[in-house]
Motif scaffolding. Structure first.
Motif, PDB file in Angstrom:
ATOM      1  N   ALA A 159      11.417  -8.190  -4.430  1.00 17.33           N
ATOM      2  CA  ALA A 159      11.309  -6.829  -3.897  1.00 17.33           C
ATOM      3  C   ALA A 159      10.780  -5.876  -4.969  1.00 17.33           C
ATOM      4  O   ALA A 159       9.948  -5.007  -4.687  1.00 17.33           O
ATOM      5  N   ARG A 160      11.242  -6.061  -6.213  1.00 22.48           N
ATOM      6  CA  ARG A 160      10.756  -5.224  -7.321  1.00 22.48           C
ATOM      7  C   ARG A 160       9.269  -5.469  -7.554  1.00 22.48           C
ATOM      8  O   ARG A 160       8.497  -4.529  -7.753  1.00 22.48           O
ATOM      9  N   ARG A 161       8.852  -6.736  -7.501  1.00 26.31           N
ATOM     10  CA  ARG A 161       7.424  -7.058  -7.664  1.00 26.31           C
ATOM     11  C   ARG A 161       6.596  -6.422  -6.553  1.00 26.31           C
ATOM     12  O   ARG A 161       5.521  -5.875  -6.807  1.00 26.31           O
ATOM     13  N   ASN A 162       7.090  -6.506  -5.314  1.00 30.20           N
ATOM     14  CA  ASN A 162       6.360  -5.902  -4.196  1.00 30.20           C
ATOM     15  C   ASN A 162       6.236  -4.388  -4.362  1.00 30.20           C
ATOM     16  O   ASN A 162       5.175  -3.812  -4.115  1.00 30.20           O
ATOM     17  N   ARG A 163       7.312  -3.748  -4.782  1.00 33.23           N
ATOM     18  CA  ARG A 163       7.289  -2.295  -4.984  1.00 33.23           C
ATOM     19  C   ARG A 163       6.264  -1.933  -6.068  1.00 33.23           C
ATOM     20  O   ARG A 163       5.477  -1.011  -5.902  1.00 33.23           O
ATOM     21  N   GLU A 164       6.291  -2.660  -7.173  1.00 33.65           N
ATOM     22  CA  GLU A 164       5.333  -2.412  -8.250  1.00 33.65           C
ATOM     23  C   GLU A 164       3.906  -2.663  -7.784  1.00 33.65           C
ATOM     24  O   GLU A 164       2.995  -1.912  -8.132  1.00 33.65           O
ATOM     25  N   LEU A 165       3.710  -3.706  -6.984  1.00 35.42           N
ATOM     26  CA  LEU A 165       2.388  -4.019  -6.448  1.00 35.42           C
ATOM     27  C   LEU A 165       1.895  -2.897  -5.534  1.00 35.42           C
ATOM     28  O   LEU A 165       0.734  -2.494  -5.599  1.00 35.42           O
ATOM     29  N   THR A 206       6.566  -4.200   4.951  1.00 36.13           N
ATOM     30  CA  THR A 206       7.044  -4.288   3.561  1.00 36.13           C
ATOM     31  C   THR A 206       6.832  -2.967   2.841  1.00 36.13           C
ATOM     32  O   THR A 206       7.716  -2.482   2.130  1.00 36.13           O
ATOM     33  N   LEU A 207       5.677  -2.377   3.050  1.00 36.08           N
ATOM     34  CA  LEU A 207       5.388  -1.085   2.421  1.00 36.08           C
ATOM     35  C   LEU A 207       6.402  -0.033   2.877  1.00 36.08           C
ATOM     36  O   LEU A 207       6.970   0.688   2.062  1.00 36.08           O
ATOM     37  N   TYR A 208       6.668   0.031   4.193  1.00 31.31           N
ATOM     38  CA  TYR A 208       7.585   1.041   4.721  1.00 31.31           C
ATOM     39  C   TYR A 208       9.050   0.759   4.367  1.00 31.31           C
ATOM     40  O   TYR A 208       9.862   1.690   4.352  1.00 31.31           O
ATOM     41  N   ARG A 209       9.402  -0.465   4.045  1.00 32.85           N
ATOM     42  CA  ARG A 209      10.760  -0.736   3.569  1.00 32.85           C
ATOM     43  C   ARG A 209      10.982  -0.117   2.191  1.00 32.85           C
ATOM     44  O   ARG A 209      12.078   0.315   1.861  1.00 32.85           O
ATOM     45  N   HIS A 210       9.930  -0.077   1.405  1.00 37.68           N
ATOM     46  CA  HIS A 210      10.042   0.511   0.064  1.00 37.68           C
ATOM     47  C   HIS A 210       9.842   2.023   0.072  1.00 37.68           C
ATOM     48  O   HIS A 210      10.454   2.736  -0.728  1.00 37.68           O
ATOM     49  N   PHE A 211       8.962   2.480   0.924  1.00 35.61           N
ATOM     50  CA  PHE A 211       8.630   3.905   0.994  1.00 35.61           C
ATOM     51  C   PHE A 211       8.673   4.326   2.454  1.00 35.61           C
ATOM     52  O   PHE A 211       7.795   3.944   3.227  1.00 35.61           O
ATOM     53  N   PRO A 212       9.698   5.092   2.838  1.00 33.94           N
ATOM     54  CA  PRO A 212       9.900   5.417   4.249  1.00 33.94           C
ATOM     55  C   PRO A 212       8.763   6.215   4.877  1.00 33.94           C
ATOM     56  O   PRO A 212       8.582   6.180   6.085  1.00 33.94           O
ATOM     57  N   GLU A 236      -4.241   0.754   4.644  1.00 32.24           N
ATOM     58  CA  GLU A 236      -5.212   0.312   3.644  1.00 32.24           C
ATOM     59  C   GLU A 236      -4.500  -0.155   2.373  1.00 32.24           C
ATOM     60  O   GLU A 236      -4.902  -1.138   1.750  1.00 32.24           O
ATOM     61  N   ILE A 237      -3.457   0.569   1.995  1.00 30.30           N
ATOM     62  CA  ILE A 237      -2.704   0.202   0.791  1.00 30.30           C
ATOM     63  C   ILE A 237      -2.037  -1.150   0.985  1.00 30.30           C
ATOM     64  O   ILE A 237      -2.125  -2.031   0.121  1.00 30.30           O
ATOM     65  N   ALA A 238      -1.371  -1.338   2.127  1.00 28.32           N
ATOM     66  CA  ALA A 238      -0.702  -2.608   2.402  1.00 28.32           C
ATOM     67  C   ALA A 238      -1.706  -3.758   2.403  1.00 28.32           C
ATOM     68  O   ALA A 238      -1.462  -4.811   1.797  1.00 28.32           O
ATOM     69  N   ARG A 239      -2.841  -3.554   3.057  1.00 25.33           N
ATOM     70  CA  ARG A 239      -3.870  -4.596   3.135  1.00 25.33           C
ATOM     71  C   ARG A 239      -4.395  -4.943   1.741  1.00 25.33           C
ATOM     72  O   ARG A 239      -4.497  -6.113   1.382  1.00 25.33           O
ATOM     73  N   ALA A 240      -4.702  -3.915   0.930  1.00 28.22           N
ATOM     74  CA  ALA A 240      -5.232  -4.163  -0.416  1.00 28.22           C
ATOM     75  C   ALA A 240      -4.202  -4.854  -1.310  1.00 28.22           C
ATOM     76  O   ALA A 240      -4.564  -5.632  -2.196  1.00 28.22           O
ATOM     77  N   ALA A 241      -2.916  -4.587  -1.056  1.00 29.85           N
ATOM     78  CA  ALA A 241      -1.855  -5.215  -1.849  1.00 29.85           C
ATOM     79  C   ALA A 241      -1.543  -6.624  -1.349  1.00 29.85           C
ATOM     80  O   ALA A 241      -0.804  -7.369  -2.009  1.00 29.85           O
ATOM     81  N   GLY A 242      -2.097  -6.978  -0.189  1.00 23.93           N
ATOM     82  CA  GLY A 242      -1.822  -8.295   0.374  1.00 23.93           C
ATOM     83  C   GLY A 242      -0.432  -8.381   0.986  1.00 23.93           C
ATOM     84  O   GLY A 242       0.162  -9.459   1.047  1.00 23.93           O
ATOM     85  N   LEU A 243       0.086  -7.234   1.437  1.00 20.59           N
ATOM     86  CA  LEU A 243       1.423  -7.175   2.019  1.00 20.59           C
ATOM     87  C   LEU A 243       1.346  -6.629   3.433  1.00 20.59           C
ATOM     88  O   LEU A 243       0.378  -5.972   3.803  1.00 20.59           O
TER      89      LEU A 243
END
Length: 173
Positions: A5-11, A42-48, A31-38
């Protein structure tokens, strides 16, 4: 927080930093999620929401800028050269985010303090450059910082682009 989870957040933050630096704040969460490969989930779990991500990125960027600027200011280097180093360092950073966020309610407690501290440091550098005779004395240090913000707080800013060059040339004594 788990290691993955920490790696995903940093990514997410790193990817968003790169995209915002290149394209400005208009980059979408998808676009951010796609570029991060996530996945977007996952993106919204880290940033609401988008605001939380933008604030996190702005704080990270300003903290790194403060660290760099303090180290540069501690050197026995003429203040004009330190200002130039800071401008060069700022090129490519998503500093426009902090400016964009200043027009919205901020929930991250560090952001206003970081902006104040950076502006105070940069004003000290400008005043030092004026005292050493390398920066025009007819412009108050706070206005020098406002001019430099115009140059560096925009998407795609570079230390050698025409706007930054003209502003620096106009400030030089």
């Amino acid at each position: 927080m788990r290691a993955d989870a920490r790696r995903n957040r940093e990514l997410i933050v790193t990817t968003a930093l790169d995209l915002f630096a290149e394209h400005g704040a208009r980059v979408s969460m998808e676009e951010i999620a796609r570029a991060a490969g996530l996945g977007v989930g996952t993106l919204y779990r880290h940033f609401p929401d988008r605001q939380a991500l933008l604030e996190e990125i702005a704080v990270d960027t300003l903290q790194r800028l403060m660290t760099f600027s303090r180290a540069a200011a501690a050197e026995e280097t003429p203040r004009w050269q330190v200002l130039r180093l800071v401008v060069e360092h700022c090129a490519g950073l998503p500093l426009g985010l902090a400016k964009t966020l200043s027009s919205t309610p901020i929930s991250h407690p560090e952001l206003p303090r970081l902006e104040r501290d950076l502006n105070a440091l940069f004003e000290q550098l400008a005043k030092g450059a004026q005292e050493e005779g390398t920066l025009r004395e007819d412009i108050p240090p706070s206005e020098v910082i406002a001019l430099l913000n115009v140059a560096i707080c925009r998407p795609g800013a570079r230390a050698d682009d025409y706007l930054t060059t003209v502003i620096l040339d106009g400030l030089r004594r």
